[in-house]
Design a protein around this motif. Structure first.
Motif, PDB file in Angstrom:
ATOM      1  N   UNK A 165      84.474   1.737  19.315  1.00  0.00           N
ATOM      2  CA  UNK A 165      83.740   2.268  18.170  1.00  0.00           C
ATOM      3  C   UNK A 165      83.568   3.774  18.156  1.00  0.00           C
ATOM      4  N   UNK A 166      83.558   4.407  19.300  1.00  0.00           N
ATOM      5  CA  UNK A 166      83.072   5.775  19.347  1.00  0.00           C
ATOM      6  C   UNK A 166      81.549   5.713  19.356  1.00  0.00           C
ATOM      7  N   UNK A 167      80.884   6.845  19.457  1.00  0.00           N
ATOM      8  CA  UNK A 167      79.425   6.874  19.544  1.00  0.00           C
ATOM      9  C   UNK A 167      78.786   6.441  18.221  1.00  0.00           C
ATOM     10  N   UNK A 168      77.843   5.507  18.322  1.00  0.00           N
ATOM     11  CA  UNK A 168      77.088   5.036  17.148  1.00  0.00           C
ATOM     12  C   UNK A 168      75.662   5.550  17.251  1.00  0.00           C
ATOM     13  N   UNK A 169      75.254   6.387  16.323  1.00  0.00           N
ATOM     14  CA  UNK A 169      73.872   6.850  16.290  1.00  0.00           C
ATOM     15  C   UNK A 169      72.967   5.750  15.743  1.00  0.00           C
ATOM     16  N   UNK A 170      71.681   5.999  15.716  1.00  0.00           N
ATOM     17  CA  UNK A 170      70.708   5.030  15.215  1.00  0.00           C
ATOM     18  C   UNK A 170      71.079   4.565  13.812  1.00  0.00           C
ATOM     19  N   UNK A 171      71.078   3.249  13.611  1.00  0.00           N
ATOM     20  CA  UNK A 171      71.384   2.572  12.344  1.00  0.00           C
ATOM     21  C   UNK A 171      72.861   2.645  11.938  1.00  0.00           C
ATOM     22  N   UNK A 179      72.202  -3.902  18.544  1.00  0.00           N
ATOM     23  CA  UNK A 179      72.048  -3.140  19.775  1.00  0.00           C
ATOM     24  C   UNK A 179      70.591  -2.698  19.802  1.00  0.00           C
ATOM     25  N   UNK A 180      69.823  -3.310  20.715  1.00  0.00           N
ATOM     26  CA  UNK A 180      68.378  -3.056  20.794  1.00  0.00           C
ATOM     27  C   UNK A 180      67.934  -3.045  22.248  1.00  0.00           C
ATOM     28  N   UNK A 181      67.063  -2.099  22.585  1.00  0.00           N
ATOM     29  CA  UNK A 181      66.506  -2.027  23.936  1.00  0.00           C
ATOM     30  C   UNK A 181      67.601  -2.031  25.007  1.00  0.00           C
ATOM     31  N   UNK A 182      68.670  -1.296  24.743  1.00  0.00           N
ATOM     32  CA  UNK A 182      69.788  -1.154  25.675  1.00  0.00           C
ATOM     33  C   UNK A 182      70.430  -2.500  26.014  1.00  0.00           C
ATOM     34  N   UNK A 183      70.497  -3.387  25.011  1.00  0.00           N
ATOM     35  CA  UNK A 183      71.200  -4.669  25.166  1.00  0.00           C
ATOM     36  C   UNK A 183      71.947  -4.982  23.875  1.00  0.00           C
ATOM     37  N   UNK A 208      83.104  -9.147  12.915  1.00  0.00           N
ATOM     38  CA  UNK A 208      81.844  -8.962  13.642  1.00  0.00           C
ATOM     39  C   UNK A 208      81.385  -7.527  13.434  1.00  0.00           C
ATOM     40  N   UNK A 209      80.103  -7.376  13.135  1.00  0.00           N
ATOM     41  CA  UNK A 209      79.521  -6.056  12.928  1.00  0.00           C
ATOM     42  C   UNK A 209      78.431  -5.809  13.964  1.00  0.00           C
ATOM     43  N   UNK A 210      78.505  -4.680  14.638  1.00  0.00           N
ATOM     44  CA  UNK A 210      77.474  -4.248  15.575  1.00  0.00           C
ATOM     45  C   UNK A 210      76.649  -3.171  14.878  1.00  0.00           C
ATOM     46  N   UNK A 211      75.323  -3.245  15.010  1.00  0.00           N
ATOM     47  CA  UNK A 211      74.426  -2.261  14.405  1.00  0.00           C
ATOM     48  C   UNK A 211      73.521  -1.703  15.498  1.00  0.00           C
ATOM     49  N   UNK A 212      73.506  -0.378  15.635  1.00  0.00           N
ATOM     50  CA  UNK A 212      72.684   0.261  16.662  1.00  0.00           C
ATOM     51  C   UNK A 212      71.254   0.441  16.160  1.00  0.00           C
ATOM     52  N   UNK A 213      70.314  -0.269  16.765  1.00  0.00           N
ATOM     53  CA  UNK A 213      68.896  -0.162  16.412  1.00  0.00           C
ATOM     54  C   UNK A 213      68.119   0.663  17.432  1.00  0.00           C
ATOM     55  N   UNK A 214      68.811   1.210  18.436  1.00  0.00           N
ATOM     56  CA  UNK A 214      68.162   2.059  19.435  1.00  0.00           C
ATOM     57  C   UNK A 214      68.106   3.504  18.951  1.00  0.00           C
TER      58      UNK A 214
END
Length: 115
Positions: free
Chosen positions: A79-85, A38-42, A56-62
């Motif tokens: 997922x619920x809210x994912x903070x940075x990383x 998850x980067x740059x709102x995409x 499948x694993x999603x990682x928030x980089x924003x």
């Protein structure tokens, strides 16, 4: 007798010099895994194709929180809210097309295709 030892030594050194297979890095997909950043709102990649049984694993980089929320009813995953990383993982057991979005930023969408 000395030339025979030289051949064995050179042969042994060549065997040691062969490259060894390396394990897949965390970002690379293997037959039973996949990764979405998850980067740059995409979601990148926006569409990911995996085999049934893949995790499948999603990682928030924003710097902003995001969610990974199934678009189906009932929800297949959320997922619920994912903070940075932070990361969220889900195992896709059945073939199909699984659209999802970010509940905080609904314009962010992605698709998991399971074959």
């Amino acid at each position: 007798m000395w030339p025979g030892r030289l051949v064995i030594t050179v042969s042994s050194l060549l065997t040691l010099a062969l490259p060894l297979p390396l394990p897949a890095s965390a970002g690379e997909a293997t037959p039973n895994t996949g990764a979405v950043h998850i980067e740059n709102f995409t979601f990148a990649p926006a569409t990911l194709t995996v085999k049934a049984g893949a995790r499948v694993t999603w990682i928030n980089r924003d710097d902003e929180p995001h969610t990974v929320t199934s678009a189906s009813t009932p929800r297949a995953f959320a997922s619920g809210a994912l903070d940075t990383d932070a990361a969220f993982a889900f195992t896709f057991d059945k073939p199909g097309t699984y659209p999802y979005f970010c509940a905080v930023h609904p314009h962010m969408t992605g698709v998991i295709v399971v074959k």
